[in-house]
Scaffold this active site. Sequence first.
Site: not given
Length: 346
Positions: A234, A288
């Site tokens: 992110d 992720h």
Amino acid sequence: MAGVYESVLALSNSGTVPPDFVRSAQDQPGPNAFRGDSAPPEAPLPVIDMSRPECGALMADAATEWGLFQVVNHGVPAAAVSELQRVGRNFFALPREEKEQHRTGSGSSVYPATGSIEGYGIGITGPRGSSRDLEGKKNWEDYLFHYVAPPTVVNHDIWPKNPAGYREANEEYCRHMQRLTRELFGHLSLGLGLEKDAMSEAFGGDQLVLLQKISYYPPCPQPEVTLGIAPHTDMCAVTVLLPNDVEGLQIFKDGRWHDVKHVPEALIIFMGDQIEILSNGRYKAAKHRVTVNKEKTRMSWPTFVEPPGELVVGPHQQLAAADSPAKYKPKKYKDYQFCKSNLLPQ
Ligand code: OGA
Ligand code: NI
């Protein structure tokens, strides 16, 4: 209601997912899409009890080693959580035409070169954090993004009016996210040997931006060949993610993917790129991905906590001096976003 364009029109052809959702061989999750009971033992991914005095030290260790941890006893009331989930579920249960009214920008990407990332969308190729892959594959995901803080960036026109209570639930949850984020930043600053307020200030203080997302991953007939979200980090400072009870999130560490287990009432905390940069690489942005499931719908509510676009983020002076040299270039956050979204070097 079914999602991912009514699960690709109920796969009218052959019962297989269309080629634009099929990942290349090396990116396919394979049997790991859903390990179930035959899973090998997992390395213990940290679950940290925030009511314990040593929680700050545990967070710093987890941020260094994993870039991700779960927290319990985080102080966000169960009622605020369940109300946020209720209005989100009810939004995604609306007819497709009604959800479509919340599209913004180009409609095909959350990152049109100029324009808003806010709004509703399906199966994008370039999601937040640049999981955009060069093959242009789509994610098995519907989503809604909107800013929730500070008031200067919030556009209520984009927020759903239906279901009733949507706005109140999001405003209430946002206040808890602001409080929790300050606490996390305090612990994570101390863990780097900085003043408690150092990180909050470096990321904008009162101007800290919170971007709320809802992700909706409907059941998929071939979870082994596709992904809900492709591998990425992110780009924000930290992400606080509230999941439903359907697993699917995985984190990459030591050359393999690890399932993030469902822990009742826990929130999942991700280190993003900006905290890795500020810490001069001591904390790691978590790589992720999300796998999908044959029978169940996963939903998640990530809150992306970001510096304001005009703020320059670079390695904290104290840390860069200790480590000399600084490992990252200082950069305005909006320029960082632009480069990452467009796959340009930083
Ligand atoms: C994201 C993301 C994970 C999840 O939206 O950036 O990684 O579990 N979501 O939905
Ligand atoms: Ni993510």
